[in-house]
Every structure is written in C-alpha cells, then in structure tokens.
Design an enzyme around this catalytic site. Structure first.
Site, short mmCIF file in Angstrom:
data_model
loop_
_atom_site.label_atom_id
_atom_site.label_comp_id
_atom_site.label_asym_id
_atom_site.label_seq_id
_atom_site.Cartn_x
_atom_site.Cartn_y
_atom_site.Cartn_z
N ASP A 130 -7.66 -82.19 -2.11
CA ASP A 130 -6.86 -83.09 -1.28
C ASP A 130 -5.38 -82.98 -1.62
O ASP A 130 -4.54 -83.54 -0.91
CB ASP A 130 -7.34 -84.55 -1.44
CG ASP A 130 -7.40 -84.98 -2.89
OD1 ASP A 130 -8.08 -84.30 -3.68
OD2 ASP A 130 -6.75 -85.98 -3.25
N ASP A 136 -4.51 -100.54 -5.58
CA ASP A 136 -3.68 -101.62 -5.05
C ASP A 136 -2.73 -101.15 -3.96
O ASP A 136 -1.96 -101.94 -3.40
CB ASP A 136 -2.89 -102.30 -6.19
CG ASP A 136 -1.96 -101.32 -6.90
OD1 ASP A 136 -1.93 -100.13 -6.51
OD2 ASP A 136 -1.26 -101.74 -7.84
#
Ligand code: AMP
Ligand code: MG
Length: 493
Positions: A252, A125
């Site tokens: 990452d 979201d």
C-alpha cells in the site's frame, strides 16, 4: 465555515471512479496554524501564495474549510503489510481534496494527511503528530532536490490540539501533493474481491493518467506491468544510490506512478551496511537497506497477480506466463539502473564491462567500516582533484582503498573528459547535505517540544539545495558524533 480562498480544483478521480472512495469531511481543528509553507511548490501548482500562506490558508490546510469545487474523499485500498495481506486499509487519516493542474499541465492530487477519522480508520485516531508530519515534509523535499521521484509537501500546520501517542504530542496536518495516490494496494483491494470490472476500470484510469501512451496498445495491461516495473526499479535504484531506507515498503506504500510515498520510519543510512534498519517494528529486517530491490520485486509480483484477469481474461495460465516473463526481467533492469546511478556518482562516463565489479569491490571495501556513505563520494571528487587527505582519512586501513582508487583514477584519466570536469559532474550528483539522522531528530524535537522551527528550517533549506556547499554550515555535512546511540525510527505517525 466559509472562505474567500479560490483554488481551481478538478475532481477527475471522484467524478469518474465511484466505488473507489467515500466522500468525507475532515475533523475540526481547534486552532490551525501554518508552521511550514512550500512557496516553490505553491508556484509550481500555479496557486496564490499570498492567499494561501495566511490564516485563511491555515483553515484550508487543516481541513476546516473546503474551497468551492473541492470534493474531499477517502480512498480505499488494501495491502500486504510486512508480508501479510490486509484486505481493507484505505485512507484512515487522509482526505483527497481533488486535483490541481500545475503550471506544466500535470495533474496533481492534493491530499490532507492527519485530518481525522474516516470509515477506513480501523482503530486509529485519524490524526498525525507534528513531528512525523515535518519528517515527511523534510524527506520529500530532500528527495525531490536529489532528483528522486516523490510526493511533496505543500504545507504543514499544527491543529492546536494534543493527540495521544507516547504521551501527548502536538497534532498536525500535512498537505501532500502527488502525481496520484494510486497504489499497488488499490489494485489488490479489487483483486481480492474478484471485482474484475472495477479492476479494469482502475487499470484503465491509471494507464490514462500515468502511461497514456499505452492506452491503445493491444497488450496494454502487460505493458502497464512492464512500465510500472521499470519506474519502480529506477526509483529503488535511486534510493539505494543515496542511502535511503524507506522502512515500510508495504504494497500500500508503493505507487503506480513511481513516486516515493508515505515517509514513515524512513531515514538515510550513515555508514554503508546492507543490513541497515531504522524502523523499530522491522524486527527481521524485511525492509533493510539492502533488501529494498528484492522487496520491490516482491511487491511487483503482487501487483502482477492483480492484473492476471485483465492480461488474458480467457486463459489465466497464459496470462501468468506472460506476467512472469516480465517479472523475470526485473533484476536485470534494476541492476542496470543501479549501475548507471553508481557510474554517475563515480564520474564514469564510459560504460565498461568491468564497472560492475569495480563498484561492487568498492562496496566490499567499505562495508561494516563505519565509513560515511554520503561523504565518501563527496571526498572522491576531491581526491580526483588531488585533495587526497579527506578521503584517505576516512579509512583506517588504507592499502585496499588506495589500490581501488588507483584503478578508478586510471579510468577517469583514460576517459575523454577532463578530470576537473568529471569532479564537477560528481559534485552535481553527490550531495553534501542529506537529512542526517541526528540533525533530523534535533530539528523535529525542537519543533515538536518547543515550537522552535529554526533548526527545522535551516535543515530544510540545506537539503533543498543538497549539492551546494554553504559556508558556515560545515557541521551539517558531518556524520553523527562518534559513540551516538543507534538511530531508531517509529511508525507512530
Ligand atoms: P501507513 O503505515 O502510514 O502506510 O498506514 C497504513 C494504514 O494505516 C493506512 O490505511 C493508514 O490510513 C492507516 N493509519 C495509519 N495511522 C493511522 C491513524 N493514526 N489513524 C487512522 N488510520 C491510520
Ligand atoms: Mg501508507
């Protein structure tokens, strides 16, 4: 919405690195309010504290207004997550606003985290709940105060909306300041696409920004790998020395600058146990406390792979050989970095060959014994001063540790530094206050559930001066009460 706020942003990355990001805008925050503001960092960045710590500042920190000169972008990257490669990650809920040159002339990224969906959000979201925002704030400040390279938080705001996590939680946005947001995963993104031109551009940019002394070297990409390896080895050695468990060392989440980044399910270990895992999703203990050094090496190998076409564009076998030679040096570099951290913690000024055995022996003695790792070193300084009880009381079986302490004290007395001086030096590196799990949990819960920021601010204040014992805060240095449930952390930011 317009603003009278003025911040001198540079957009070096956005201007020179087209193709590495998408220009983007934050989602609208309903009713942003600043809940924590970092005055000290604000000053370091040379920004106007009064102007920023205000209602207008809240609009800025939520992404509702963009100041003139800032070009918000979402950066692209890939990454190995728990060992599996995801070719497309990127800033799924973050926006880089640009860079600010701090009072020391250092270029710092200013990024919003939790500012809404971007083209890289996948199923997320794009939002963040206030509790994890505050956790990142607290952890970053604690690490910084402990002298560990890290990204830091400039502000945390609530957005005035509820977001869906487990149930509803109050939404928040963190403003994060970093030397850069270049990650191993940034290199992996272009390597996976075999885009050698972009890889070269990225490596040159990273070298210019973080390792400028290499820019004119013949073997600059090989040296680049070597330098990143050194910074990461040194970083993880520092984590290990304070009992920090990052929890999600995906590629990452490993920076090229050597700063700690992306505080998710991280926590500090209470009692020494290499198997310590807090993260609810780390079933196999891949990112356990004691695994962190080898995981860093694994990540560096993934980084090295991306550099092969640059190291030797004509002969990949030769490039692999040179890169492997560097990676093979990791363990020794790490061990030395770690040993030196431990020497400092133990007040050992002379570097004796037997130090490593002594340090390892201490770890064997304390392993699995529910002995508080942080307090142990604190009490050792006391022991050196002759206050023996606090330390000895930590051990049920005293014979083994007494023998060890005899050897250790022998070395302290044999050095040319006075014992009192050594104990003082130990007090400068061994914290009294760390973000202890039960305290963090309580502070975040009060903030999130009851909008009560008092426990958070008290804890933040203490961990910002971790070596300074404060009267009236004795409880904050104690371990979790006996019988507490094992601590579990969640990624659900
Ligand atoms: P992290 O585990 O925080 O390092 O994030 C891993 C990846 O998932 C990154 O690409 C994030 O941008 C993305 N991500 C994490 N949480 C969200 C979210 N709520 N919405 C969109 N993307 C997210
Ligand atoms: Mg991340």
């Amino acid at each position: 919405m317009s603003t009278t706020l003025s911040i001198t942003f540079e957009n070096d990355f956005a201007n020179t690195m087209e193709g590495f990001y998408v220009p983007w805008k934050a989602a609208k925050a309903e009713k942003p309010e600043i809940v924590v503001f970092n005055e000290e960092l604000c000053k370091q960045l040379g920004l106007d504290e009064t102007a920023l710590n205000s209602d207008e500042g809240a609009q800025f920190f939520s992404g509702n207004v963009v100041v003139e000169g800032s070009k918000p972008i979402a950066q692209v990257y890939a990454g190995h997550q728990f060992g599996g490669f995801s070719p497309q990650l990127g800033d799924g809920r973050a926006l880089l606003l640009g860079e600010v040159i701090d009072v020391d002339g250092a270029r710092k990224d200013v990024q919003l985290k939790g500012s809404g969906r971007t083209p890289f959000s996948r199923n997320g979201d794009g939002k963040a709940a206030i509790a994890p925002v505050l956790r990142e704030y607290l952890m970053g400040e604690a690490m910084h105060a402990l002298g560990i390279p890290t990204t830091r938080a400039l502000a945390a705001v609530t957005t005035g909306e509820k977001i869906i996590r487990e149930g509803f939680q109050r939404g928040g946005v963190l403003t994060r300041v970093a030397s850069s947001h270049l990650r191993v995963g940034t290199f992996q993104y272009f390597a996976a696409r075999q885009d050698h031109e972009k890889l070269k551009q990225l490596a040159d940019y990273a070298i210019q920004r973080h390792y400028p002394e290499l820019a004119n070297e013949d073997e600059k990409y090989l040296l680049f790998l070597k330098e990143v390896q050194e910074r990461q080895a040194s970083l993880v050695a520092k984590w290990v020395s304070v009992g920090f468990v990052h929890g999600v060392m995906n590629t990452d989440n490993m920076t090229i600058s050597g700063e700690t980044i992306d505080y998710g399910p991280c926590a500090f270990m209470d009692a020494y146990d290499p198997k310590t895992v807090f993260s609810s999703i780390d079933d196999h203990g891949r990112y356990a406390y004691g695994n962190q050094p080898v995981i860093a090496q694994w990540n560096l190998a993934r980084f090295a792979e991306t550099l092969i076409p640059l190291i030797n564009p004509k002969d990949s076998d030769a490039a692999i050989k040179s890169a492997t030679d560097i990676l093979n040096g990791y363990l020794e570099i790490y061990q030395l970095a770690w040993l030196n951290e431990m020497r400092e913690k133990l007040g050992l000024t002379e570097r004796n060959e037997g130090d490593i055995e002594m340090v390892n022996h201490l770890h064997t003695i304390i392993e699995g014994k529910a002995i508080d790792y942080t307090l142990l070193f604190k009490n050792m300084a006391g022991f050196a001063r002759g206050e023996e009880t606090a330390l000895l009381e930590m051990f049920e079986d005293k014979a083994e540790i007494e023998k060890w302490l005899e050897g250790w004290l022998g070395q302290i007395h044999a050095s040319n530094r006075a014992v009192e001086q050594t104990a003082n030096a130990m007090d400068c590196v061994n914290p009294v206050y760390i973000p202890r799990n039960h305290l963090v949990e309580d502070a975040l819960q009060e903030a999130s559930d009851n909008e009560n920021y008092k426990p958070f601010n008290i804890l933040l204040d203490l961990v910002k001066s971790p070596f300074e014992e404060k009267h009236g805060f004795e409880d904050y240095k104690k371990p979790a009460p006996k019988g507490s449930a094992p601590y579990v952390t969640y990624c659900g930011t």
